[in-house]
Scaffold this motif. Structure first.
Motif, PDB file in Angstrom:
ATOM      1  N   ILE A 282       3.525  -4.121   0.391  1.00 52.75           N
ATOM      2  CA  ILE A 282       4.946  -3.664  -0.027  1.00 52.75           C
ATOM      3  C   ILE A 282       5.622  -4.416  -0.245  1.00 52.75           C
ATOM      4  O   ILE A 282       6.155  -4.955  -0.918  1.00 52.75           O
ATOM      5  CB  ILE A 282       4.714  -1.875   0.330  1.00 52.75           C
ATOM      6  CG1 ILE A 282       4.727  -0.914   0.168  1.00 52.75           C
ATOM      7  CG2 ILE A 282       6.547  -2.205   0.013  1.00 52.75           C
ATOM      8  CD1 ILE A 282       4.247   0.024   0.514  1.00 52.75           C
TER       9      ILE A 282
ATOM     10  N   ASN B  36       7.729   0.914 -13.057  1.00 50.41           N
ATOM     11  CA  ASN B  36       7.620   1.513 -12.013  1.00 50.41           C
ATOM     12  C   ASN B  36       6.412   2.096 -11.399  1.00 50.41           C
ATOM     13  O   ASN B  36       6.064   3.049 -10.497  1.00 50.41           O
ATOM     14  CB  ASN B  36       8.727   2.243 -11.197  1.00 50.41           C
ATOM     15  CG  ASN B  36       9.045   1.999  -9.892  1.00 50.41           C
ATOM     16  OD1 ASN B  36       8.714   1.347  -9.580  1.00 50.41           O
ATOM     17  ND2 ASN B  36       9.451   2.648  -9.287  1.00 50.41           N
TER      18      ASN B  36
ATOM     19  N   SER C 162       3.497   3.215  -9.746  1.00 47.09           N
ATOM     20  CA  SER C 162       3.206   3.298  -8.282  1.00 47.09           C
ATOM     21  C   SER C 162       1.392   4.025  -8.190  1.00 47.09           C
ATOM     22  O   SER C 162       1.042   4.888  -8.034  1.00 47.09           O
ATOM     23  CB  SER C 162       4.061   4.340  -7.628  1.00 47.09           C
ATOM     24  OG  SER C 162       3.253   3.724  -5.997  1.00 47.09           O
TER      25      SER C 162
ATOM     26  N   GLY D 235       4.078  -0.484  -5.451  1.00 43.78           N
ATOM     27  CA  GLY D 235       4.989  -0.449  -5.960  1.00 43.78           C
ATOM     28  C   GLY D 235       4.837  -1.229  -7.495  1.00 43.78           C
ATOM     29  O   GLY D 235       4.345  -1.668  -7.525  1.00 43.78           O
TER      30      GLY D 235
END
Length: 197
Positions: A24, A162, A164, A169
């Motif tokens: 991340i 976005n 995920s 992410g």
């Protein structure tokens, strides 16, 4: 007050906590931060930045600060033309940001209470306005090369979606999808310049 916590190593913690946090941080901060630096004309290598921030993380982890890293949003604000027209004088913005971070750390609970009282839409709008110039400049630079225009646009849209997956992410998956699009459209992956290593 900072409280020392003795490190305790286990394979389970490494796979379930350390590895996801590393991915991340790498995909959500380092990659966008380095791209912002490149876009603003700074051609420093990623190696010393990763080495210094990694050492900082190692020293600060026992006190709870495990993600000492280059911050993409701070880099965007402090290295752009808005900070200063002369790139050699933009370091002042970095020092000012550091002082602000220290103040936020000292008065963090009070500031968090103030921001929690504000509407979420207002905070999002404020962050978007702060990054407006950087987003515009980055898009203009990405679209300048006719051979990479489509893959740059696909990368932007994929990152903006976005996505995920596996706890990672949208910045990482946007980059992966963009690289795959570039390979599909051009028959090869983009080459990495020596300055980027």
């Amino acid at each position: 007050s900072p409280v020392f916590t003795a490190p305790s190593f286990s394979l389970n913690a490494a796979l379930s906590v350390a590895l996801p946090l590393f991915l991340i941080t790498l995909t959500g901060q380092y990659m966008p931060g380095m791209l912002v630096l490149r876009n603003d004309g700074f051609t420093t290598s990623a190696n010393p930045i990763v080495a210094v921030t990694g050492l900082g993380s190692l020293l600060m982890a026992p006190f709870g600060s495990h993600a000492f890293n280059i911050a993409a949003i701070t880099a965007a604000i402090c290295t752009g033309k808005e900070a200063h027209e002369d790139p050699r004088k933009r370091w002042v913005a970095g020092i000012a940001a550091g002082v602000c971070y220290i103040l936020v750390g000292v008065f963090g609970v009070t500031l968090a209470s103030v921001f929690m009282a504000l509407p979420g839409t207002f905070i999002t709008t404020l962050a978007g306005l702060a990054l407006l110039g950087t987003i515009g400049g980055s898009l203009a630079s990405a679209m300048a090369d006719a051979r990479a225009r489509e893959s740059a646009l696909i990368t932007f849209l994929a990152a903006a979606a976005n996505i995920s997956l596996f706890g990672i992410g949208g910045a990482f998956w946007g980059l992966v999808i963009g690289l795959l699009a570039h390979a599909a459209l051009n028959g090869r992956l983009p080459r990495v310049s020596r300055s980027a290593r």
